[in-house]
Design a protein around this motif. Structure first.
Motif, PDB file in Angstrom:
ATOM      1  N   ARG A  70       0.948  -7.954   3.386  1.00  0.00           N
ATOM      2  CA  ARG A  70       0.103  -7.062   4.047  1.00  0.00           C
ATOM      3  C   ARG A  70       0.414  -5.629   3.490  1.00  0.00           C
ATOM      4  N   HIS A  80      -6.225   2.329   5.407  1.00  0.00           N
ATOM      5  CA  HIS A  80      -6.739   0.981   5.117  1.00  0.00           C
ATOM      6  C   HIS A  80      -5.503   0.013   5.037  1.00  0.00           C
ATOM      7  N   GLU A  81      -5.803  -1.317   5.626  1.00  0.00           N
ATOM      8  CA  GLU A  81      -4.869  -2.296   5.367  1.00  0.00           C
ATOM      9  C   GLU A  81      -5.487  -3.429   4.349  1.00  0.00           C
ATOM     10  N   GLY A  82      -4.603  -3.945   3.221  1.00  0.00           N
ATOM     11  CA  GLY A  82      -5.114  -4.681   2.605  1.00  0.00           C
ATOM     12  C   GLY A  82      -4.026  -6.213   2.468  1.00  0.00           C
ATOM     13  N   ASN A  83      -4.625  -7.105   1.670  1.00  0.00           N
ATOM     14  CA  ASN A  83      -3.626  -8.223   1.755  1.00  0.00           C
ATOM     15  C   ASN A  83      -3.932  -8.964   0.389  1.00  0.00           C
ATOM     16  N   SER A  84      -4.594  -8.459  -0.657  1.00  0.00           N
ATOM     17  CA  SER A  84      -4.939  -8.920  -1.914  1.00  0.00           C
ATOM     18  C   SER A  84      -3.907  -8.748  -2.892  1.00  0.00           C
ATOM     19  N   HIS A 113      -8.491   0.450  -5.336  1.00  0.00           N
ATOM     20  CA  HIS A 113      -9.241   0.221  -4.409  1.00  0.00           C
ATOM     21  C   HIS A 113     -10.849   0.448  -4.942  1.00  0.00           C
ATOM     22  N   SER A 119     -11.880  -0.102   1.569  1.00  0.00           N
ATOM     23  CA  SER A 119     -11.125  -1.035   2.368  1.00  0.00           C
ATOM     24  C   SER A 119     -10.951  -2.233   1.125  1.00  0.00           C
ATOM     25  N   ARG A 120     -11.415  -2.407   0.303  1.00  0.00           N
ATOM     26  CA  ARG A 120     -11.380  -3.364  -0.587  1.00  0.00           C
ATOM     27  C   ARG A 120     -10.366  -3.220  -1.840  1.00  0.00           C
ATOM     28  N   SER A 121      -9.110  -3.899  -1.505  1.00  0.00           N
ATOM     29  CA  SER A 121      -8.199  -3.347  -2.566  1.00  0.00           C
ATOM     30  C   SER A 121      -7.515  -4.724  -3.109  1.00  0.00           C
ATOM     31  N   THR A 122      -6.669  -4.403  -4.075  1.00  0.00           N
ATOM     32  CA  THR A 122      -5.903  -5.255  -4.870  1.00  0.00           C
ATOM     33  C   THR A 122      -4.627  -4.697  -5.378  1.00  0.00           C
TER      34      THR A 122
END
Length: 170
Positions: A70, A80-84, A113, A119-122
């Motif tokens: 995370r 934003h928070e991501g987990n990918s 992103h 909000s879509r990230s990796t």
């Protein structure tokens, strides 16, 4: 209806189901591979790792581990928070200890992103050879299944094949 035709129907239906499962695998992982390639062109920023841990796939059996992460990042003044880790990342695609070392809590990492949806990230982008394994699995389900389904349909139609061999003596 004879037992042969009933068996042919069941065999054909099971084969079509297996082929459908293979198509589903191909479609899902094909989309992930395309996303990972497109994500190479996404803008990037820096993220701070908030949490990372190795999670066991099964508590009762040693079926493997995966890294859960995370991270927090900011785009245009919005947090934003991501987990990918990667669009194709599966539960056992990476060696957890090396991945976890890079993703220690507090580390700063590059995050890519989606410019249309920040909000879509990796964390990782691009094509990885390991991404092809599910695709190959889907193909291994489709190819024989369609052959078996065709054979079942031929049997159902009552078609038989007589092969004649012409032997020519010199």
């Amino acid at each position: 209806m004879t037992s042969l035709s009933t068996a042919s129907i069941v065999f054909a239906l099971l084969s079509f189901a297996l082929a459908g499962f293979g198509v589903r695998i191909l479609a899902r992982h094909g989309q992930r591979i395309l996303l990972s390639i497109r994500a190479k062109r996404w803008p990037h920023t820096h993220a701070t790792i908030e949490e990372s841990q190795i999670v066991r796939v099964s508590q009762t059996q040693d079926r493997g581990h995966f890294v859960q992460v995370r991270y927090l990042y900011e785009v245009g003044g919005i947090s934003h928070e991501g987990n990918s880790i990667h669009p194709c990342y599966g539960r056992m695609d990476y060696t957890p200890s090396s991945t976890l070392y890079e993703l220690k809590r507090g580390n700063t990492v590059r995050v890519y992103h989606d410019p249309n949806c920040p909000s879509r990230s990796t964390l990782s982008v691009g094509f990885h050879l390991a991404s092809l394994l599910p695709v190959l699995g889907g193909l291994f389900a489709i190819v024989p299944a369609l052959g078996f389904a065709a054979w079942g349909c031929i049997m159902l139609a009552g078609l038989s094949m007589n092969i004649e061999v012409l032997v020519v003596e010199w």
